[in-house]
Scaffold this motif. Structure first.
Motif, PDB file in Angstrom:
ATOM      1  N   ILE A   5     -42.186   4.587  62.637  1.00 38.62           N
ATOM      2  CA  ILE A   5     -41.309   3.978  63.643  1.00 38.62           C
ATOM      3  C   ILE A   5     -40.413   2.939  62.991  1.00 38.62           C
ATOM      4  O   ILE A   5     -39.241   2.807  63.329  1.00 38.62           O
ATOM      5  CB  ILE A   5     -42.150   3.322  64.750  1.00 38.62           C
ATOM      6  N   THR A  32     -33.315  -2.965  68.422  1.00 42.06           N
ATOM      7  CA  THR A  32     -33.519  -1.672  67.773  1.00 42.06           C
ATOM      8  C   THR A  32     -35.010  -1.346  67.671  1.00 42.06           C
ATOM      9  O   THR A  32     -35.436  -0.223  67.951  1.00 42.06           O
ATOM     10  CB  THR A  32     -32.894  -1.678  66.364  1.00 42.06           C
ATOM     11  N   ARG A  34     -37.434  -2.651  69.527  1.00 41.23           N
ATOM     12  CA  ARG A  34     -37.961  -2.455  70.883  1.00 41.23           C
ATOM     13  C   ARG A  34     -37.673  -1.042  71.376  1.00 41.23           C
ATOM     14  O   ARG A  34     -38.546  -0.367  71.935  1.00 41.23           O
ATOM     15  CB  ARG A  34     -37.357  -3.470  71.855  1.00 41.23           C
ATOM     16  N   ASP A  35     -36.443  -0.593  71.181  1.00 40.51           N
ATOM     17  CA  ASP A  35     -36.048   0.730  71.667  1.00 40.51           C
ATOM     18  C   ASP A  35     -36.848   1.831  70.968  1.00 40.51           C
ATOM     19  O   ASP A  35     -37.269   2.805  71.598  1.00 40.51           O
ATOM     20  CB  ASP A  35     -34.550   0.958  71.436  1.00 40.51           C
ATOM     21  N   ARG A  36     -37.066   1.674  69.654  1.00 37.15           N
ATOM     22  CA  ARG A  36     -37.782   2.698  68.904  1.00 37.15           C
ATOM     23  C   ARG A  36     -39.253   2.760  69.311  1.00 37.15           C
ATOM     24  O   ARG A  36     -39.828   3.834  69.449  1.00 37.15           O
ATOM     25  CB  ARG A  36     -37.650   2.448  67.398  1.00 37.15           C
ATOM     26  N   PHE A  38     -40.522   1.762  72.190  1.00 37.15           N
ATOM     27  CA  PHE A  38     -40.556   2.293  73.555  1.00 37.15           C
ATOM     28  C   PHE A  38     -40.487   3.815  73.537  1.00 37.15           C
ATOM     29  O   PHE A  38     -41.276   4.493  74.208  1.00 37.15           O
ATOM     30  CB  PHE A  38     -39.383   1.721  74.358  1.00 37.15           C
ATOM     31  N   GLN A  39     -39.560   4.363  72.756  1.00 41.42           N
ATOM     32  CA  GLN A  39     -39.417   5.817  72.698  1.00 41.42           C
ATOM     33  C   GLN A  39     -40.643   6.465  72.064  1.00 41.42           C
ATOM     34  O   GLN A  39     -41.071   7.551  72.474  1.00 41.42           O
ATOM     35  CB  GLN A  39     -38.159   6.195  71.906  1.00 41.42           C
ATOM     36  N   ALA A  40     -41.232   5.795  71.068  1.00 37.83           N
ATOM     37  CA  ALA A  40     -42.430   6.334  70.423  1.00 37.83           C
ATOM     38  C   ALA A  40     -43.584   6.435  71.414  1.00 37.83           C
ATOM     39  O   ALA A  40     -44.342   7.415  71.407  1.00 37.83           O
ATOM     40  CB  ALA A  40     -42.831   5.458  69.235  1.00 37.83           C
ATOM     41  N   LEU A  42     -43.323   6.896  74.599  1.00 36.54           N
ATOM     42  CA  LEU A  42     -43.033   8.059  75.451  1.00 36.54           C
ATOM     43  C   LEU A  42     -43.340   9.368  74.724  1.00 36.54           C
ATOM     44  O   LEU A  42     -43.826  10.329  75.319  1.00 36.54           O
ATOM     45  CB  LEU A  42     -41.569   8.038  75.886  1.00 36.54           C
ATOM     46  N   ASP A  43     -43.069   9.380  73.417  1.00 35.82           N
ATOM     47  CA  ASP A  43     -43.297  10.600  72.636  1.00 35.82           C
ATOM     48  C   ASP A  43     -44.778  10.951  72.530  1.00 35.82           C
ATOM     49  O   ASP A  43     -45.128  12.122  72.340  1.00 35.82           O
ATOM     50  CB  ASP A  43     -42.715  10.449  71.228  1.00 35.82           C
ATOM     51  N   GLU A  45     -46.975  11.122  74.748  1.00 36.18           N
ATOM     52  CA  GLU A  45     -47.384  12.045  75.816  1.00 36.18           C
ATOM     53  C   GLU A  45     -47.194  13.483  75.361  1.00 36.18           C
ATOM     54  O   GLU A  45     -48.043  14.353  75.600  1.00 36.18           O
ATOM     55  CB  GLU A  45     -46.585  11.777  77.088  1.00 36.18           C
TER      56      GLU A  45
END
Length: 221
Positions: A5, A32, A34-36, A38-40, A42-43, A45
């Motif tokens: 990440i 940057t 925080r966004d990464r 957050f997306q990780a 979600l990934d 799942e």
């Protein structure tokens, strides 16, 4: 070693080894990351439901091989991060002041619900089609937080040399593959239960000491 990440620049910044000349650059770096992250989250799942068993096993075999703690410390850090993150949502006093509304209660139970739900879903993958799905998992000891391989797989992995070694250590008649596989699983289960029981006894003592302390109140009347 590929990047995860975080980039190399991210790691240096988090460790305090890299600084930016402007507040805007610093703010951009924070966003940057925080966004990464957050997306990780979600990934995960998708990873939990769709990554093949073989690929997942290879990941954790590598983690166990390359880690001094066999992956325990790294996994503990993930759980620590989740606990801190979900607990952050409950530190706002407004949740208490607003009263026990359903949304506020769910926020307080978020980590517990995530932990038990995740374990329950994970265990359902190890349930044979002929068996009932697992009962609701709790953080207490009513469900094992580990899995055993199938008996047939254990027997298949018992090499002749290992079978002979175990038989030579055991008095009496020599056992076959079935006997030795059962013995190995029973021995490991006993050691696990002894470890868990010792922890439960320590927890009970801590709770008793706490209750005893609470009972030693001073009458101020």
């Amino acid at each position: 070693m590929g990047r995860g990440i975080l980039t190399t620049s991210d790691k240096k910044w988090l460790r305090g080894e890299k600084e930016y000349n402007s507040k805007q650059s610093d703010s951009n770096k924070r966003k940057t990351i925080r966004d990464r992250v957050f997306q990780a989250l979600l990934d995960f799942e998708l990873l939990a439901s769709e990554l093949s068993d073989a690929d997942r096993q290879k990941i954790f075999e590598r983690l166990s091989d390359e880690s001094d703690s066999h992956g325990v410390d790294e996994s503990a850090a993930v759980i620590e991060f989740l606990y801190k993150g979900l607990s952050d949502l409950t530190t706002d006093p407004n949740h208490i002041a607003a009263g026990p509304k359903e949304t506020s209660v769910e926020r307080f139970l978020a980590f517990r619900n995530a932990l038990t739900s995740g374990v329950e879903r994970g265990k359902s993958e190890y349930t044979n089609p002929q068996e009932e799905p697992p009962d609701i998992v709790t953080v207490a000891s009513n469900a094992y937080l580990f899995e055993f391989p199938d008996d047939d797989d254990v027997r298949a992995e018992l090499e002749t040399e290992r079978l002979r070694e175990i038989n030579n250590q055991s008095p009496g008649d020599h056992g076959n593959h079935d006997d030795v596989a059962f013995f190995l699983q029973a021995m490991i289960q006993r050691q696990i239960h002894e470890r868990i029981s010792a922890r439960h006894q320590a927890a009970k003592k801590d709770l008793k000491d706490y209750n005893d302390f609470e009972g030693d109140t001073v009458d101020m009347s």
